[in-house]
Design an enzyme around this catalytic site. Structure first.
Site, PDB file in Angstrom:
ATOM      1  N   ASP A  30       0.876  -1.176   0.000  1.00 34.70           N
ATOM      2  CA  ASP A  30       0.000   0.000   0.000  1.00 34.70           C
ATOM      3  C   ASP A  30       0.914   1.226   0.000  1.00 34.70           C
ATOM      4  OD1 ASP A  30      -1.537   2.190   0.625  1.00 34.70           O
ATOM      5  OD2 ASP A  30      -2.805   1.118   2.060  1.00 34.70           O
ATOM      6  N   TYR A  73      -9.917  14.812  -8.476  1.00 32.96           N
ATOM      7  CA  TYR A  73      -9.058  13.783  -9.076  1.00 32.96           C
ATOM      8  C   TYR A  73      -7.911  14.449  -9.856  1.00 32.96           C
ATOM      9  CZ  TYR A  73      -7.519  10.339 -12.550  1.00 32.96           C
ATOM     10  OH  TYR A  73      -6.760   9.536 -13.371  1.00 32.96           O
ATOM     11  N   LYS A  76      -3.849  14.269  -9.157  1.00 36.25           N
ATOM     12  CA  LYS A  76      -2.889  13.725 -10.118  1.00 36.25           C
ATOM     13  C   LYS A  76      -1.822  14.767 -10.473  1.00 36.25           C
ATOM     14  CE  LYS A  76      -2.909  10.185 -11.959  1.00 36.25           C
ATOM     15  NZ  LYS A  76      -2.263   8.884 -11.571  1.00 36.25           N
TER      16      LYS A  76
END
Ligand SMILES: NC(=O)c1ccc[n+]([C@@H]2O[C@H](COP(=O)([O-])OP(=O)(O)OC[C@H]3O[C@@H](n4cnc5c(N)ncnc54)[C@H](OP(=O)(O)O)[C@@H]3O)[C@@H](O)[C@H]2O)c1
Length: 297
Positions: free
Chosen positions: A38, A127, A131
């Site tokens: 993770d 989002y 990014k």
């Protein structure tokens, strides 16, 4: 001696293809999916990457739920930005090359033509912001990372991922027999994952650094893309497909209306052009059929 590579997010659509392509080219490759690593846990990142000591690290892991991100922006930022910082710092420590993937959603879609790498960024939602922050962290900690922006990824791995992809969504909707509505006023560059993986490794092998765009063949609306999917997958079958618009079909996230990506930069290096969408869809359905029949056997 074979070059050592690590692929993070190896169970995702792109991750499986990177592992396959690297193995085929003779790299000594390890892939970690989310169960094994993770990336939001910095201790795990260090404890797996350090002993493997890769020459190249590919990060195909991402939080990709564009609409859900609007109600949980922290979750998107954790995976797409802060965790990317963990990876960039680990690569700096190990002196490894870092290859990171980003999105057409770092743009606002107002250019009205395919985006080139030097265009100014302006994401429209949580989002895209997360990014873009991942790109910035990558560039902040590393002198020569490779960042590849892509669009509408579809690969046969999407058959088995939690998120799937647009092709599988269309097939499911067609199977339900209900009318299907898809936006015609949003245009992107649907990109076939195995070719995205291969072109990215081509860039690595040519020692390229900086930002590159790799998108599918030509700009296409999501409605026309759905038409192409049905033409290739269900020829002659009646599917009730209707064009809709952003105004009619509201979503939680604002999306860029025209986020197609220009491949001019990779093509100027002599790296193979991406094929037309119909050809990529035929490759997709051939690979999908193989996967389905091998899981039946
Ligand atoms: N898919 C698209 O349409 C699209 C469009 C533009 C850009 N991109 C970019 O292209 C790249 C590849 O996307 P893709 O389509 O291959 O995505 P994908 O199929 O959704 O795969 C993403 C992978 O990341 C894993 N992941 C999520 N959180 C993680 C964490 N904290 N630690 C480790 N792994 C984690 C996911 O695991 P779980 O399944 O367990 O969550 C999944 O295996 C990403 O950078 C994405 O942002 C994708």
């Amino acid at each position: 001696m074979a070059r050592r590579a690590a692929v993070i997010g190896s169970a995702g659509q792109l991750g499986v293809e990177l592992v396959a392509e690297l193995n085929q080219r003779g790299y000594q490759t390890i892939g970690w999916d989310r169960d094994q690593l993770d990336i939001t846990d910095n201790r795990q990142v260090e404890s797996l990457l350090t002993p493997w000591d890769p020459e190249i690290v590919f990060n195909a892991a991402a939080y990709n739920q564009v609409d859900v991100a609007e109600s949980e922006p922290q979750a998107a930022f954790l995976v797409n930005a802060l965790a990317v910082r963990n990876l960039a710092l680990a690569c700096r420590q190990l002196d490894a090359r870092f290859v990171h993937f980003s999105t057409d959603y770092v743009f606002d879609g107002r250019a009205g033509r395919p985006y080139v790498e030097s265009d100014p960024t302006h994401p429209l939602g949580a989002y895209g912001v997360s990014k873009l922050a991942g790109e910035l962290y990558t560039q902040a900690y590393l002198d020569a990372p490779l960042i590849v922006r892509t669009s509408g990824v579809f690969g046969p791995g999407g058959l088995h991922t939690a998120r799937g992809n647009f092709v599988e969504l269309m097939l499911r909707l067609a199977g339900s027999g209900q009318p299907i509505r898809v936006t015609e006023d949003h245009v992107a560059s649907p990109t076939y994952a195995p070719l995205l993986a291969a072109r990215t490794i081509d860039l690595v092998e040519r020692g390229q650094t900086g930002i590159f765009h790799i998108g599918g063949g030509a700009p296409i609306s999501w409605y026309r893309y759905a038409q192409a999917i049905f033409a290739v997958a269900l020829p002659g079958q009646a599917v009730e497909l209707h064009a809709t618009s952003e105004r009619e079909h509201r979503t939680a996230a604002r999306r860029p209306k025209f986020s197609a990506l220009s491949n001019a930069r990779i093509e100027s290096l002599g790296i193979g052009a991406m094929p037309p969408l119909e050809e990529a869809l035929r490759l997709y359905f051939a690979a999908r059929e193989k996967m389905v029949s091998s899981s039946r056997a």
